[in-house]
Design an enzyme around this catalytic site. Structure first.
Site, mmCIF file in Angstrom:
data_model
loop_
_atom_site.group_PDB
_atom_site.id
_atom_site.type_symbol
_atom_site.label_atom_id
_atom_site.label_comp_id
_atom_site.label_asym_id
_atom_site.label_seq_id
_atom_site.Cartn_x
_atom_site.Cartn_y
_atom_site.Cartn_z
ATOM 1 N N GLU A 44 -8.404 3.970 -3.817
ATOM 2 C CA GLU A 44 -8.861 4.865 -2.540
ATOM 3 C C GLU A 44 -9.105 6.004 -3.324
ATOM 4 O O GLU A 44 -8.286 6.862 -4.115
ATOM 5 C CB GLU A 44 -7.460 5.066 -1.736
ATOM 6 C CG GLU A 44 -7.156 4.079 -0.813
ATOM 7 C CD GLU A 44 -6.030 4.456 0.241
ATOM 8 O OE1 GLU A 44 -6.150 5.370 0.667
ATOM 9 O OE2 GLU A 44 -5.358 3.590 0.633
ATOM 10 N N ASN A 66 0.761 -1.246 -0.009
ATOM 11 C CA ASN A 66 0.156 0.058 0.031
ATOM 12 C C ASN A 66 0.679 1.331 -0.129
ATOM 13 O O ASN A 66 1.769 1.402 0.961
ATOM 14 C CB ASN A 66 -0.909 -0.017 1.342
ATOM 15 C CG ASN A 66 -1.621 1.313 1.390
ATOM 16 O OD1 ASN A 66 -2.654 1.525 0.682
ATOM 17 N ND2 ASN A 66 -1.259 2.110 2.085
ATOM 18 N N GLU A 67 0.694 2.134 -0.790
ATOM 19 C CA GLU A 67 1.493 3.596 -1.105
ATOM 20 C C GLU A 67 2.567 3.436 -0.743
ATOM 21 O O GLU A 67 3.184 4.305 0.165
ATOM 22 C CB GLU A 67 0.683 4.479 0.036
ATOM 23 C CG GLU A 67 -0.876 4.703 -0.417
ATOM 24 C CD GLU A 67 -1.612 5.929 0.263
ATOM 25 O OE1 GLU A 67 -1.107 6.155 1.422
ATOM 26 O OE2 GLU A 67 -2.654 6.281 -0.024
#
Length: 503
Positions: free
Chosen positions: A292, A172-173
């Site tokens: 997201e 994630n990110e």
């Protein structure tokens, strides 16, 4: 009164509607899980401790894939902490959100919950503090029917059937300095590629999502996508996009035009992916998982003082609980228009998040659950968008914005389900002051009637739904909608989102 015109033609198509575009996101963050979907002492709780009133609202919302368990949380998460007898599960410090995690809810419980809401589990693995072996372990635990140490452990833990997870996020990110395990694009790309290849040795049919930039404003945006895809292009199916929107310096006109920013973001990521495709001389097309997106007043959250003493980190604190307004709902509706407009490349998306945390659903402990304003455009679009996305030709007056220059006052997208004989049109009036009349040439679709017309609008665009007034802002029938000789006309008030269901 300003006039706008749309032309719909079944020959001008974008792509089939992907149900995965109507996904959402549940992270172990604030009250998203605990006191959100899970509250064992609540009067509606089921045998697993999940609130049935929330389950009913999630079903009504119409979500498809649900990304879990993070988010920033996943980069420090040990998945095995959340399986087995609850009384034996360890309490851990969550460095991402300065909270204490009890691990009462883990993979098995969440997999059972997601069946209750008719959703599909999209699981994120920890590539922040962990790596290939842990990804293989959780894949074996979740998806192998039986006969191995980890699959038999799942069975012993009360889940005899495999969870059959198809979509997996590789971290994630990882471009973000705030992320545990953050590194360069080259470092992440090599780890993601090794993990993807290892997971495909276990199951070559998995659908894998590699981390793109955590926002178009990141200094590495563009270069990050190129570098990561150069290493992983043959091994993954999606690259992720993340974006959040809020008004800046009171500039509401630009905020209402946030979909322009989303359009440009998507087009830029597509260009980066297609550059790598061309350089590699590949026949494969890379799709986007916009996993997201939402309205999020980050500037408000950033002003909140963080608890630095780890011994005082609370359990399930109230974090990121935005109270959404009518205007916020209009922007969410417009962002859905942008996602559908790019249905040829954005085939999965996740509204972040689902309950309490920047969410369309809010709960109170031992109390009610209710719909925020943003619930309605998502739920209605999810219900009506069927068949194929059309590319409407739009002729609209312009409005001036500081951030994007002149933009169309009216934005729209349409879908057409030829087999069912239905179509849907989703429209936004971005103007702060002007009512607009829209004429829709739907003759080529053979439209004969307007089955329903709903508009979300409030004269006070800052109004929202609260514990005390849970239905302050709801969609209302738009009585101006009519059809004559294949042309639908409808009047849109300022700062409004409208959905038309055509037969």
């Amino acid at each position: 009164m300003p006039q706008a015109r749309l032309t719909l033609d079944p020959h001008f198509t974008v792509a089939p509607v992907s149900r995965r575009v109507f996904g959402s996101f549940v992270e172990h963050l604030g009250r998203a899980v605990y006191d959100g979907i899970y509250e064992p002492g609540h009067r509606t709780a089921n045998e697993d401790g999940f609130r049935r009133d929330v389950i009913e609202l999630v079903r009504e919302l119409g979500v498809s894939t649900i990304r879990y368990p993070g988010g920033n949380f996943v980069s420090g998460y040990r998945w095995e902490d959340g399986v087995g007898p609850r009384e034996s599960r360890p309490r851990r410090l969550d460095l991402a959100w300065h909270s204490t995690e009890t691990n009462e809810v883990g993979l098995d419980e969440f997999a059972r919950w997601i069946k209750e809401v008719d959703g599909e589990l999209m699981y994120a693995v920890n590539l922040g503090t962990r790596g290939v072996q842990e990804a293989l372990d959780v894949l074996e635990y979740a998806n192998i029917p039986s006969g191995t140490a980890l699959s038999d452990q799942r069975i012993a833990n009360g889940s005899p059937e495999p969870h059959a997870i198809r979509m997996w996020c590789l971290g994630n990110e990882m471009d973000g300095p705030w992320q545990l395990g953050h590194g360069t694009a080259e470092e992440y790309a090599r780890l993601a590629a090794k993990t993807a290849r290892a997971m495909r040795q276990l199951d070559p049919t998995l659908e894998l999502v590699v981390c793109g930039s955590s926002g178009a404003g990141m200094p590495t945006f563009g270069d990050w996508e190129r570098t990561v895809l150069e290493e992983t292009y043959d091994d993954v199916d999606f690259i992720s996009c993340h974006a959040y929107y809020e008004p800046h310096d009171g500039d509401m006109a630009s905020f209402l035009a946030s979909a322009v920013s989303m359009d440009r973001f998507i087009d830029s990521v597509v260009a980066s992916a297609d550059h790598v495709k061309a350089v590699r001389r590949s026949d494969k097309t890379m799709y986007l998982s916009f996993d997201e997106w939402n309205v999020w007043y980050q500037s408000v959250y950033n002003d909140v003082e963080k608890i630095t003493d780890a011994s005082e980190w609370p359990q399930a604190p109230r974090l990121l609980e935005n109270a959404y307004s009518a205007m916020d709902a209009v922007v969410v509706g417009s962002l859905l228009i942008s996602l559908l407009r790019h249905a040829d490349r954005v085939t999965a998306a996740s509204l972040a998040q689902l309950v309490n945390v920047i969410a369309p659903i809010t709960t109170e402990p031992q109390g009610p659950a209710w719909r925020q304003t943003t619930f309605y455009p998502f739920a209605i679009t999810s219900r009506l968008a069927r068949g194929t996305v059309l590319d409407p030709k739009i002729d609209s007056p312009a409005m001036v914005t500081d951030a994007y220059g002149d933009v169309p006052m009216v934005d729209a997208v349409a879908t057409h389900d030829d087999a069912a004989g239905t179509a849907a049109v989703f429209l936004v009036n971005r103007s702060l002051t002007d009512t607009v009349t829209v004429s829709i040439d739907a003759g080529p679709l053979g439209v004969e009637s307007v089955r329903s017309a709903q508009t979300l609008h409030d004269d006070d665009y800052s109004a929202g739904n609260t514990l005390q007034d849970q239905d302050r802002v709801v969609p209302e029938p738009n009585k101006s909608a009519r059809i004559e000789n294949g042309t639908v006309t409808v009047t849109l008030p300022p700062v409004s989102w409208t959905a038309l269901e055509l037969q």
